[in-house]
Scaffold this active site. Structure first.
Site, mmCIF file in Angstrom:
data_model
loop_
_atom_site.group_PDB
_atom_site.id
_atom_site.type_symbol
_atom_site.label_atom_id
_atom_site.label_comp_id
_atom_site.label_asym_id
_atom_site.label_seq_id
_atom_site.Cartn_x
_atom_site.Cartn_y
_atom_site.Cartn_z
ATOM 1 N N VAL A 139 0.874 -1.169 0.000
ATOM 2 C CA VAL A 139 0.000 0.000 0.000
ATOM 3 C C VAL A 139 0.909 1.216 0.000
ATOM 4 O O VAL A 139 2.088 1.132 0.349
ATOM 5 C CB VAL A 139 -0.977 0.029 1.198
ATOM 6 N N SER A 140 0.350 2.359 -0.398
ATOM 7 C CA SER A 140 1.184 3.544 -0.597
ATOM 8 C C SER A 140 1.502 4.320 0.669
ATOM 9 O O SER A 140 2.498 5.022 0.733
ATOM 10 C CB SER A 140 0.517 4.485 -1.600
ATOM 11 N N SER A 141 0.650 4.235 1.678
ATOM 12 C CA SER A 141 0.903 5.055 2.869
ATOM 13 C C SER A 141 0.621 4.262 4.144
ATOM 14 O O SER A 141 -0.091 3.260 4.132
ATOM 15 C CB SER A 141 0.053 6.321 2.847
ATOM 16 N N GLN A 144 -2.971 3.280 5.259
ATOM 17 C CA GLN A 144 -3.734 2.276 4.541
ATOM 18 C C GLN A 144 -3.482 0.892 5.137
ATOM 19 O O GLN A 144 -2.461 0.651 5.764
ATOM 20 C CB GLN A 144 -3.355 2.282 3.060
#
Length: 190
Positions: A8-10, A13
């Protein structure tokens, strides 16, 4: 061995849905991370997974955009897998065989579509920010550094390096805030 990769990007999340899908698909070992997908070389868990897999293994992910955001990264990763004798499977985009010409064509097309969708999303986000600025409602991102905390620690006698370490921020940020505070103090004294 089936090896899974989730991303996931961050940090806000959750990986839970991807981890469950990988486990349901038979992944015996899963590498996961919370990291932007802009460059494959910046993702430690992906590099670990690529090093871990051996001939005869299969690397799986839930969606192509979890593995790579650019077609060039995607192709580089798949070439590395093929060179090691490792197959690749994407759970949500089945039927990709990176060892065949038609499979690589399909992979390239799906990768290009994913990159296109990412570009469109970024354009919409930029347009929304610009519209909010024009309307006067855009406030920018949340402040991550408390200037008052920096000034208080400096007043307590801590140096910039100690302040940066204590607040887990860069020294340059400490120097910038201290310089801005000093400039503001000089401006108020005149």
């Amino acid at each position: 061995m089936i090896v899974g990769y989730a991303r996931v990007s961050s940090s806000g999340q959750s990986l839970d849905v991807q981890l469950a899908a990988l486990a349901a698909a038979g992944a015996e070992k899963i590498f996961s991370e919370k990291q932007s997908g802009s460059h494959a070389s910046n993702r430690a868990a992906l590099q670990d997974a690529l090093e871990f897999v051996r001939e005869g293994d299969e690397l799986i992910c839930v969606r192509l955009d979890r593995l790579a955001r650019s077609v060039s990264d995607l192709l580089t990763i798949c070439e590395r897998l093929v060179a090691k004798g490792v197959s690749f499977r994407c759970i949500d985009q089945a039927g990709i065989d990176v060892t065949s010409s038609s499979g690589r064509l399909m992979l390239t097309m799906l990768g290009a579509v994913a990159a296109f969708e990412n570009d469109i999303r970024r354009e919409r986000q930029r347009d929304g920010i610009e519209a909010a600025k024009v309307a006067g409602v855009y406030r920018g991102g949340k402040a991550r550094i408390d200037p008052e905390a920096i000034r208080a620690l400096r007043a307590d006698g801590l140096g910039p390096s100690e302040i940066a370490a204590k607040l887990k921020i860069g020294r340059a940020s400490v120097y910038r805030i201290l310089a801005n505070s000093a400039a503001a103090a000089r401006g108020n004294a005149i």
